[in-house]
Scaffold this motif. Structure first.
Motif, mmCIF file in Angstrom:
data_model
loop_
_atom_site.group_PDB
_atom_site.id
_atom_site.type_symbol
_atom_site.label_atom_id
_atom_site.label_comp_id
_atom_site.label_asym_id
_atom_site.label_seq_id
_atom_site.Cartn_x
_atom_site.Cartn_y
_atom_site.Cartn_z
ATOM 1 N N LEU A 154 45.185 35.113 28.125
ATOM 2 C CA LEU A 154 45.457 33.723 28.483
ATOM 3 C C LEU A 154 44.405 33.217 29.465
ATOM 4 N N GLY A 155 44.036 34.056 30.432
ATOM 5 C CA GLY A 155 43.001 33.674 31.394
ATOM 6 C C GLY A 155 41.667 33.410 30.723
ATOM 7 N N LEU A 156 41.314 34.256 29.749
ATOM 8 C CA LEU A 156 40.067 34.029 29.007
ATOM 9 C C LEU A 156 40.099 32.696 28.279
ATOM 10 N N ALA A 157 41.240 32.352 27.691
ATOM 11 C CA ALA A 157 41.353 31.083 26.984
ATOM 12 C C ALA A 157 41.203 29.907 27.940
ATOM 13 N N VAL A 158 41.828 30.014 29.122
ATOM 14 C CA VAL A 158 41.728 28.925 30.101
ATOM 15 C C VAL A 158 40.296 28.799 30.618
ATOM 16 N N VAL A 159 39.638 29.935 30.887
ATOM 17 C CA VAL A 159 38.253 29.899 31.348
ATOM 18 C C VAL A 159 37.364 29.271 30.274
ATOM 19 N N LEU A 208 39.354 31.728 37.450
ATOM 20 C CA LEU A 208 40.641 31.579 36.757
ATOM 21 C C LEU A 208 41.040 32.851 36.015
ATOM 22 N N LEU A 209 40.043 33.653 35.584
ATOM 23 C CA LEU A 209 40.360 34.859 34.822
ATOM 24 C C LEU A 209 41.174 35.865 35.637
ATOM 25 N N PRO A 210 40.696 36.309 36.823
ATOM 26 C CA PRO A 210 41.525 37.268 37.583
ATOM 27 C C PRO A 210 42.836 36.647 38.060
ATOM 28 N N ALA A 211 42.822 35.333 38.336
ATOM 29 C CA ALA A 211 44.053 34.685 38.795
ATOM 30 C C ALA A 211 45.133 34.743 37.722
ATOM 31 N N PHE A 212 44.783 34.459 36.491
ATOM 32 C CA PHE A 212 45.766 34.508 35.406
ATOM 33 C C PHE A 212 46.178 35.942 35.104
ATOM 34 N N THR A 213 45.249 36.876 35.261
ATOM 35 C CA THR A 213 45.562 38.270 34.950
ATOM 36 C C THR A 213 46.638 38.827 35.875
ATOM 37 N N ILE A 214 46.636 38.415 37.143
ATOM 38 C CA ILE A 214 47.588 38.972 38.116
ATOM 39 C C ILE A 214 48.729 38.012 38.434
ATOM 40 N N ARG A 215 48.922 36.992 37.618
ATOM 41 C CA ARG A 215 49.907 35.957 37.981
ATOM 42 C C ARG A 215 51.336 36.493 38.036
ATOM 43 N N ARG A 216 51.628 37.602 37.327
ATOM 44 C CA ARG A 216 52.983 38.175 37.364
ATOM 45 C C ARG A 216 53.105 39.259 38.416
ATOM 46 N N VAL A 217 52.104 40.135 38.483
ATOM 47 C CA VAL A 217 52.202 41.248 39.432
ATOM 48 C C VAL A 217 51.961 40.794 40.861
ATOM 49 N N SER A 218 51.164 39.721 41.050
ATOM 50 C CA SER A 218 50.900 39.200 42.392
ATOM 51 C C SER A 218 50.734 37.686 42.322
ATOM 52 N N PRO A 219 51.834 36.953 42.159
ATOM 53 C CA PRO A 219 51.726 35.497 42.000
ATOM 54 C C PRO A 219 51.112 34.801 43.203
ATOM 55 N N VAL A 220 51.392 35.313 44.413
ATOM 56 C CA VAL A 220 50.780 34.719 45.604
ATOM 57 C C VAL A 220 49.272 34.951 45.586
ATOM 58 N N GLY A 221 48.851 36.152 45.199
ATOM 59 C CA GLY A 221 47.429 36.451 45.107
ATOM 60 C C GLY A 221 46.737 35.584 44.073
ATOM 61 N N VAL A 237 47.597 32.510 43.060
ATOM 62 C CA VAL A 237 47.439 31.164 43.625
ATOM 63 C C VAL A 237 46.371 31.173 44.717
ATOM 64 N N GLY A 238 46.339 32.251 45.513
ATOM 65 C CA GLY A 238 45.345 32.337 46.581
ATOM 66 C C GLY A 238 43.918 32.349 46.055
ATOM 67 N N VAL A 239 43.680 33.030 44.927
ATOM 68 C CA VAL A 239 42.337 33.082 44.343
ATOM 69 C C VAL A 239 41.876 31.686 43.939
ATOM 70 N N VAL A 240 42.736 30.956 43.241
ATOM 71 C CA VAL A 240 42.372 29.607 42.804
ATOM 72 C C VAL A 240 42.259 28.660 43.999
ATOM 73 N N ALA A 241 43.137 28.824 44.977
ATOM 74 C CA ALA A 241 43.049 27.984 46.176
ATOM 75 C C ALA A 241 41.731 28.213 46.906
ATOM 76 N N LEU A 242 41.304 29.463 46.965
ATOM 77 C CA LEU A 242 40.021 29.765 47.595
ATOM 78 C C LEU A 242 38.876 29.110 46.826
ATOM 79 N N ALA A 243 38.950 29.120 45.502
ATOM 80 C CA ALA A 243 37.913 28.472 44.685
ATOM 81 C C ALA A 243 37.879 26.975 44.952
ATOM 82 N N PHE A 244 39.063 26.352 45.070
ATOM 83 C CA PHE A 244 39.110 24.921 45.378
ATOM 84 C C PHE A 244 38.547 24.651 46.776
#
Length: 362
Positions: A14-19, A48-61, A63-70
């Motif tokens: 899913l992350g690859l598709a979004v990227v 977006l790729l690592p963020a989507f990959t860990i969205r279930r195991v570490s949802p805060v992480g 969101v934090g990855v994308v927030a850092l990118a923003f």
């Protein structure tokens, strides 16, 4: 682990598709509308790729990855693209679904904090900030509320299923107690009557017939006790005080002189049934476990309670017929429904069983 790995793979895809969508959107943007380095924006979209990959195991992480990118975006430039923002909303919804309230608040806080640099650079108005903050909180909050409602529904279904299983177990227990109290008593009397008749007859043919009946009764008792172990104990029967004389007559046929005295009018039907079972269990134990020749049964209504006693002039001996050993235990449980008490044991004058049931205590 297999489920976890499968989820990671799906999220990575899913992350690859979004990227890919984000990169395609950047490629179609008019270069004149890009403020800053387009290559840098392409690089940020890869977060977006690592963020989507860990969205279930570490949802805060995630969101934090994308927030850092923003937060880093003002250093590289900006472009009129929507995919990264939509991806952030999706990750906030994942945060609301997979994380608790405290973790969700932390993720929302990081997202709002990361938006500050962009707001300062773009010169966003207070209205823009309010709208953006509302959208961020709504994306997380709506998913979190749906998750809470889903958890409650699942918990209610689990509780309903547990209640259904308990109802089945209660019915099995009722059947078991009914079998023990009624069939067990009847089979005991049949077996003992057959044994007495066998010993008293001189005719070989009759002796053989009574011996067969006695043997069949014993086998039936053994089978009954075996089945009771599968069913468990139970409750809820119809006999009352009016059935006590018939019960006593069956025991008298064993050569045991039984005196019956009943002075308890106006009892609730459930209490009458329980009194009947107390007398039945007491007399059954007299036949099975006692060498008594005489027994006395008394049922008396006293102030605030009804007292039932079964006493005999014998003492505990080895049982003459098979016994499950569960009658007194089940009887105590039955009396417990009425907050009643049960006492039994040897006394100087013989064996005594006494039950007390508070009236109005069910």
């Amino acid at each position: 682990m297999r489920v976890l790995r499968s989820g990671l793979v799906r999220d990575a895809l899913l992350g690859l598709a979004v990227v890919a969508a984000a990169e395609l959107e950047l490629l179609t943007v008019d270069p004149g509308e890009v403020d800053g380095s387009l290559a840098g924006l392409h690089l940020l979209s890869l977060a977006l790729l690592p963020a989507f990959t860990i969205r279930r195991v570490s949802p805060v992480g995630a969101v934090g990855v994308v927030a850092l990118a923003f937060a880093c975006q003002p250093l590289l430039g900006s472009a009129p693209v929507a995919v990264p923002f939509l991806a952030l909303l999706f990750l906030l919804a994942s945060l609301g679904w997979y994380a608790g309230t405290a973790a969700g608040a932390l993720g929302v806080g990081l997202t709002l904090l990361a938006a500050v640099p962009s707001a300062l650079v773009d010169g966003s108005t207070p209205a823009d900030l309010v709208v953006n903050a509302t959208v961020v909180v709504a994306a997380w909050g709506s998913a979190h509320l749906v998750r809470i409602a889903t958890d409650r529904r699942v918990a209610a279904e689990v509780e309903a299923d547990r209640a259904a299983r308990d109802a089945v177990a209660d019915e099995r227990e009722r059947i078991s107690r009914d079998l023990h109290d009624s069939l067990g008593h009847a089979l005991t009397l049949i077996t003992l009557h057959a044994g007495g008749a066998r010993e008293g007859t001189r005719q070989p043919q009759d002796r053989t017939a009574f011996e067969y009946i006695e043997h069949a009764g014993r086998e039936a008792l053994v089978d009954l006790h075996r089945f009771l172990e599968l069913l468990g104990p139970g409750e809820d029967e119809a006999p009352g005080l009016a059935h006590l004389p018939q019960l006593v007559e069956g025991v008298r046929g064993q050569g045991i002189d039984v005196d019956l005295a009943v002075a308890a009018d106006g009892l609730p039907a459930s209490v009458e049934t329980t009194v009947y079972r107390v007398v039945q269990e007491g007399l059954t134990n007299v036949v099975r476990h006692s060498a008594a020749r005489r027994a006395v049964v008394e049922v008396r209504r006293e102030p605030g309670e009804v007292r039932t006693t079964v006493r005999d002039d014998g003492h505990a001996v080895a049982p003459r017929v098979p016994s499950s050993g569960r009658g007194l235990v089940g009887l105590r449980e039955r009396l417990g429904l009425f907050h009643g008490t049960l006492e039994y044991g040897d006394t100087p004058s013989g064996w005594l069983l006494e039950a007390r049931i508070p009236l109005g205590g069910a």
